[in-house]
Design a protein around this motif. Structure first.
Motif, PDB file in Angstrom:
ATOM      1  N   TYR A 153       0.838  -1.200   0.000  1.00  0.00           N
ATOM      2  CA  TYR A 153       0.000   0.000   0.000  1.00  0.00           C
ATOM      3  C   TYR A 153       0.875   1.252   0.000  1.00  0.00           C
ATOM      4  O   TYR A 153       1.696   1.440   0.888  1.00  0.00           O
ATOM      5  N   ASN A 154       0.705   2.104  -1.017  1.00  0.00           N
ATOM      6  CA  ASN A 154       1.561   3.295  -1.095  1.00  0.00           C
ATOM      7  C   ASN A 154       0.804   4.509  -1.638  1.00  0.00           C
ATOM      8  O   ASN A 154      -0.372   4.407  -2.016  1.00  0.00           O
ATOM      9  N   GLU A 155       1.499   5.638  -1.722  1.00  0.00           N
ATOM     10  CA  GLU A 155       0.868   6.888  -2.161  1.00  0.00           C
ATOM     11  C   GLU A 155       0.262   6.749  -3.552  1.00  0.00           C
ATOM     12  O   GLU A 155      -0.794   7.284  -3.838  1.00  0.00           O
ATOM     13  N   GLU A 156       0.961   6.029  -4.413  1.00  0.00           N
ATOM     14  CA  GLU A 156       0.473   5.888  -5.791  1.00  0.00           C
ATOM     15  C   GLU A 156      -0.918   5.250  -5.762  1.00  0.00           C
ATOM     16  O   GLU A 156      -1.843   5.724  -6.425  1.00  0.00           O
ATOM     17  N   THR A 157      -1.059   4.194  -4.967  1.00  0.00           N
ATOM     18  CA  THR A 157      -2.359   3.518  -4.867  1.00  0.00           C
ATOM     19  C   THR A 157      -3.421   4.494  -4.352  1.00  0.00           C
ATOM     20  O   THR A 157      -4.540   4.530  -4.857  1.00  0.00           O
ATOM     21  N   VAL A 158      -3.031   5.299  -3.373  1.00  0.00           N
ATOM     22  CA  VAL A 158      -3.991   6.264  -2.807  1.00  0.00           C
ATOM     23  C   VAL A 158      -4.417   7.261  -3.878  1.00  0.00           C
ATOM     24  O   VAL A 158      -5.606   7.532  -4.059  1.00  0.00           O
TER      25      VAL A 158
END
Lengths: 496, 496
Positions: B182-187
């Motif tokens: 889970y990372n910023e890109e996914t967000v």
């Protein structure tokens, strides 16, 4: 203590250790609070107790020949010194103590000196390859008062020198050791151990002394800044020769501080202590080492209970390593989140029913420790008492108006009820920050007890003794925590 | 959020951040407790607030063009949806949300799944080079119920699949990620984030969401075993399509949970967050890296305050790393002893005078967090209340006899007073296990506040956000802890 450890490891031992205080110890008065202030007539009683002790305990504790010799030396000595108030313990090395009538004259003393903050910062920055000058700059930048740290360090060093010189002036052999160099060999060599530092140093010094008749004496080397509850009154820091003279003349009292012993049994246990001061492994290495080790343990025959080779002077803390003071424990990073801070375990107090608990850990302390961490866990603030009494008032159950005096009185009485004498052979347990929900019981969260058993349901937990020695304590492990008066630590009380 | 971090790092920013609640936020009712249950007429107000917000805040927070676009998209949307109760937030990727009248229809959803204990044990033993069969044996030996763990794991997996399938049946694009992936890109990609696990997973999912208009929704995938205070009512775990329909029809309420923001300034600070889940360095490497880093920082120009790139949904904990949940921190082993568990710091509440404190750390929580760790730190047990009232009785200030009913009432009232609404823009601070002596002040140990400043006097401390992200917090560092309503987290309330 390899010999004790070995004995504990191989002796089957009782599945449920006998409750604390079982062993006769007539020279500890029932009214323990004042016991330390009376020493008369202990000699004969001690002789009786000792011979009883030898008969009844030797098998179960497997004390070696040296220990037995130590006891009989004691008997001779006690018989000789009769009713002197300061009846002197015998030495750990076969009678090196010149004990006058009621006096105590060690011939060999180990002085354990603390690491000052200045030394710590020095270590830490040298470790990072920086120079003394860098250190000076860095501390200044950090807003730390470099001069101040250096000053505290010098005061400490001066006080240590004063102690060492005073001893040598009395032609006492002295070994000055840094906490890191302090080991069992030094303890065996010495007739008495002096800790030069604060309470932390005293705990460390005591942690390696298993001989009930080898005194450990604390000197507070930074009286202006540290409390030193376990140390001699601060005035002796600057006039240590006076303290020595009082020891010689028997103008002091022995105080036996009760300590907690621990048995570990069950599966998945690893009774090998980890010294938090010497731990050098990286998390990964440590993880591998311990898991494989445990794996082998478990494959092999699982004996137990193991008597652990440490005694707790202040307290035993059980909790997930993330909430305990141990910070090298192996734990997959991805897991810390789910771990959060809660520790799961089951607890049985005084052989009562097992109860599930979820909390920020469990603290089990001695009378000595009742003034330490346990006190801070359990004491209430004026603020809380005021709010509680206000609520009671709102419910119409207070007749007098609330005044600060009453609030203070109630607060003090409550907090005083948490303290008890270091000589009382009982423990006080505290479930720390208990989490109460539909799954976990909300029953007694603290109280006195003579025996606490804990069954771990933790994933990566440890059992930490006096903040210094740690044992893995994961799912499958069962700890029995109790006081045996044979484990008492011999200390010295001097009047202010 | 690199862009936010960069902005924070380079903007000079206020030396003392403005107190919480300064920003206008008319759609959050003053009576926050019930605010979540009223949504009508928020659209227009929101529009006004937003445009005001853009004028006043954009400079100080340096939101990029994307963020601005996001806001205007919101304005359009709000204007369109008028007074619908479930006014839909806009998407993080420029308007991908199909929002019906008052409904919320995400087109892209990220599902963050927890790591089960079974998976953890699997990881841990694989890591030690053991097979699945070894794992089975080991868990059995440990007394852990292997079948039980597997069962819980299967239940979790089944529930996650149910959520994912329900979303895909609605032709919603889904990305299923493990917490580690889970990372910023996914967000950025997602219109909404669903956490599939317990509260720990919800905290993790929320920790990476900075957009006040990107909802984070928690699904409790182990309702029998975990509480899931931050999750939807458990019945939706098994009937997630029903939850989706309610979202579409606007039969829900938005709840903005206030979060804490942190500014770090002073010398010796290192505003780089350490993710406790990804930390892989050994203690030694870590130590070297950080010390040299810090050394360079300090040599260079010291800017500040830095706005830290995290927001706390539950709490911020400050303490020596040995007492906090961070367990890789560099700390010379020889030093742990003296460290013990106490943290030294100075605290100023609501710009009041600085006070020295020594304690087991400091907890500053939100309304959401007031039901979590903070509650367990501060709540009193029946037992304690009974003893306190008995003492008051002894002092002749109780007229009614003590009965369990009164004790329970007083206990409940006191403990309830510790809780407050997640939407209230205020914090509750608790000095944990304060150590009171001649040096350290015994004044207010807990209370509500809008701003808490802390000056570290710690040697190896950290500031831990929601148990998941950590910052070094050593001597010389100053933290400003406050609530800015712009940081609120958007969540969804569905009736039981």
């Amino acid at each position: 203590m390899p010999w004790l450890w070995a004995a504990a490891a191989h002796a089957p031992g009782p599945r449920r250790p006998a409750p604390a205080g079982a062993a006769a110890e007539p020279w500890r008065e029932p009214a323990a609070g004042s016991a330390a202030l009376r020493g008369a007539g202990r000699g004969a009683a001690a002789a009786a107790a000792m011979s009883a002790w030898r008969g009844s305990r030797c098998g179960s504790l497997c004390l070696g020949g040296r220990a037995a010799a130590r006891r009989s030396a004691l008997l001779r000595q006690r018989a000789g010194t009769g009713t002197g108030t300061g009846t002197g313990p015998c030495s750990g090395n076969g009678g090196g103590v010149r004990a006058g009538a009621g006096g105590f004259r060690p011939s060999r003393v180990a002085v354990v000196a603390k690491t000052t903050r200045y030394e710590f910062e020095q270590q830490r920055y040298r470790y990072a390859g920086l120079s003394e000058d860098d250190l000076r700059q860095l501390l200044a930048l950090k807003g730390s008062n470099y001069a101040g740290l250096l000053e505290r360090h010098r005061i400490h060093t001066k006080n240590v020198e004063h102690v060492v010189d005073s001893l040598r002036n009395e032609r006492i052999e002295v070994r000055l050791v840094k906490r890191r160099e302090y080991n069992e060999e030094t303890v065996r060599w010495a007739d008495a151990v002096i800790s030069a530092g604060g309470d932390g140093t005293m705990l460390l010094a005591a942690s390696k002394v298993f001989d009930k008749f080898k005194p450990v004496i604390g000197v507070n080397t930074d009286p202006e800044r540290s409390e030193g509850h376990l140390c001699l009154p601060v005035r002796y820091t600057h006039s240590f020769p006076e303290a020595l003279q009082k020891l010689y003349r028997g103008e002091f009292r022995w105080q036996w501080r009760q300590r907690i012993r621990l048995y570990l049994e069950g599966t998945g246990i690893n009774p090998v202590p980890v010294d938090l001061h010497e731990q050098q492994l990286s998390q990964e290495q440590h993880s591998r080492a311990h898991i494989n080790e445990r794996f082998q343990d478990q494959r092999s025959d699982i004996s137990g209970p193991h008597l652990l080779p440490v005694r707790a002077l202040n307290e035993v803390f059980i909790g997930e390593s993330l909430s305990s003071r141990e910070n090298f424990k192996s734990c997959k990073p991805s897991f810390k989140f789910s771990l959060h801070r809660a520790s799961y375990y089951e607890i049985s107090v005084d052989d009562g029913p097992w109860e599930k608990q979820k909390s920020s850990g469990l603290n089990v302390c001695t009378g000595t420790g009742s003034k330490a961490w346990s006190y801070n866990i359990n004491k209430v603030a004026n603020q809380a008492v005021e709010e509680i009494l206000n609520i009671a008032k709102k419910h119409g159950s207070l007749n007098t108006p609330l005044n600060t005096e009453l609030i203070q009185k109630v607060t003090n009485d409550y907090n005083d009820s948490l303290l008890y004498s270091p000589e009382e052979p009982k423990m006080f347990f505290s479930i720390r920050e208990p989490i109460v929900n539909r799954v976990f019981s909300s029953s007694r969260q603290r109280g006195f007890s003579s025996k606490v058993c804990v069954r771990s349901r933790c994933w990566d937990a440890c059992m930490v003794v006096d903040g210094g020695t740690s044992f893995e304590f994961n799912d499958g492990a069962i700890a029995s925590i109790l006081i045996d008066t044979e484990d008492a630590l011999c200390t010295v009380l001097l009047e202010e």
